[in-house]
Write a protein that holds these residues in place. Structure first.
Motif, PDB file in Angstrom:
ATOM      1  N   THR A  79     -22.417   7.545 -23.295  1.00  0.00           N
ATOM      2  CA  THR A  79     -22.333   8.945 -22.871  1.00  0.00           C
ATOM      3  C   THR A  79     -21.014   9.484 -23.388  1.00  0.00           C
ATOM      4  N   PHE A  80     -21.003  10.748 -23.771  1.00  0.00           N
ATOM      5  CA  PHE A  80     -19.786  11.415 -24.242  1.00  0.00           C
ATOM      6  C   PHE A  80     -19.327  12.449 -23.229  1.00  0.00           C
ATOM      7  N   GLU A  81     -18.019  12.620 -23.151  1.00  0.00           N
ATOM      8  CA  GLU A  81     -17.440  13.696 -22.353  1.00  0.00           C
ATOM      9  C   GLU A  81     -16.476  14.474 -23.232  1.00  0.00           C
ATOM     10  N   LEU A 137     -27.743   7.285 -24.680  1.00  0.00           N
ATOM     11  CA  LEU A 137     -27.800   6.440 -23.491  1.00  0.00           C
ATOM     12  C   LEU A 137     -28.832   5.328 -23.672  1.00  0.00           C
ATOM     13  N   ASP A 194     -25.527  12.831 -23.313  1.00  0.00           N
ATOM     14  CA  ASP A 194     -25.991  11.542 -23.814  1.00  0.00           C
ATOM     15  C   ASP A 194     -27.142  11.699 -24.817  1.00  0.00           C
ATOM     16  N   GLN A 201     -20.438  16.602 -20.131  1.00  0.00           N
ATOM     17  CA  GLN A 201     -20.968  15.296 -20.539  1.00  0.00           C
ATOM     18  C   GLN A 201     -22.333  15.438 -21.194  1.00  0.00           C
ATOM     19  N   THR A 209     -22.762   1.790 -18.562  1.00  0.00           N
ATOM     20  CA  THR A 209     -22.713   2.828 -19.592  1.00  0.00           C
ATOM     21  C   THR A 209     -21.260   3.085 -19.974  1.00  0.00           C
ATOM     22  N   THR A 210     -20.999   3.165 -21.256  1.00  0.00           N
ATOM     23  CA  THR A 210     -19.675   3.505 -21.752  1.00  0.00           C
ATOM     24  C   THR A 210     -19.573   5.017 -21.854  1.00  0.00           C
ATOM     25  N   ILE A 211     -18.497   5.577 -21.311  1.00  0.00           N
ATOM     26  CA  ILE A 211     -18.232   7.004 -21.448  1.00  0.00           C
ATOM     27  C   ILE A 211     -17.080   7.157 -22.422  1.00  0.00           C
ATOM     28  N   LYS A 212     -17.354   7.844 -23.541  1.00  0.00           N
ATOM     29  CA  LYS A 212     -16.341   8.069 -24.576  1.00  0.00           C
ATOM     30  C   LYS A 212     -15.859   9.505 -24.506  1.00  0.00           C
ATOM     31  N   ASN A 213     -14.541   9.673 -24.519  1.00  0.00           N
ATOM     32  CA  ASN A 213     -13.966  11.011 -24.582  1.00  0.00           C
ATOM     33  C   ASN A 213     -14.073  11.541 -26.004  1.00  0.00           C
TER      34      ASN A 213
END
Length: 162
Positions: free
Chosen positions: A157-159, A151, A63, A61, A3-7
């Motif tokens: 997913t975003f943070e 997701l 998704d 966070q 999973t990519t987590i994007k700020n």
């Protein structure tokens, strides 16, 4: 697949930078006449529901993102607690425009009104618990709750970062 987590950087909310998503409503003097600074509500499609929702340990966070196509929605934190919200403007598609996805830092002395169809994720916060007042329709979460799952659809997913 990972999973990519994007700020997603949180902007300090202003009336101007929130305009594509809804309205920022701040205090006014008692007796002020109705004008463009008041919340422009659309609650005509059902019975309005005004309630206090208690949220615990939300973090930053997300998704998923949701929209309501039959009413506006107002949210505000009680007790002056700062909070965060991610939004994207209404769209004809069944998914939000990621190029217009923004996060906002919202002080606890105001509230936001989301335009009909505005995609939103939140409220989020760092406190242990926050009570929010919420104005929507009595059946919004049953018949007018459309969610896009980042997701599942995009492995994303975003943070929200401040």
């Amino acid at each position: 697949m990972l999973t990519t987590i994007k700020n997603l950087p949180a902007l300090t909310i202003t009336s101007d930078n929130f305009q594509a998503y809804g309205q920022l409503i701040t205090s006014s003097k008692d007796g002020k006449l109705y004008d463009q600074t008041d919340a422009k509500l659309n609650l005509k499609n059902g019975i309005p529901r005004f309630y206090i929702m208690q949220l615990k340990k939300r973090g930053r966070q997300f998704d998923r993102i949701t929209r309501h196509c039959q009413c506006t929605q107002c949210l505000g934190a009680l007790e002056g607690k700062e909070w965060l919200m991610a939004v994207a403007p209404p769209s004809e598609q069944n998914y939000p425009d990621l190029t217009q996805l923004k996060a906002f830092k919202i002080p606890g002395n105001c509230f936001i009104k989301l335009n009909v169809g505005t995609w939103h994720a939140g409220p989020y916060f760092d406190h242990d618990e926050v009570d929010f007042y919420n104005l929507e329709l009595s059946d919004t979460n049953v018949v007018d709750h459309f969610t896009y799952n980042f997701l599942k659809e995009d492995n994303l997913t975003f943070e929200i970062v401040t």
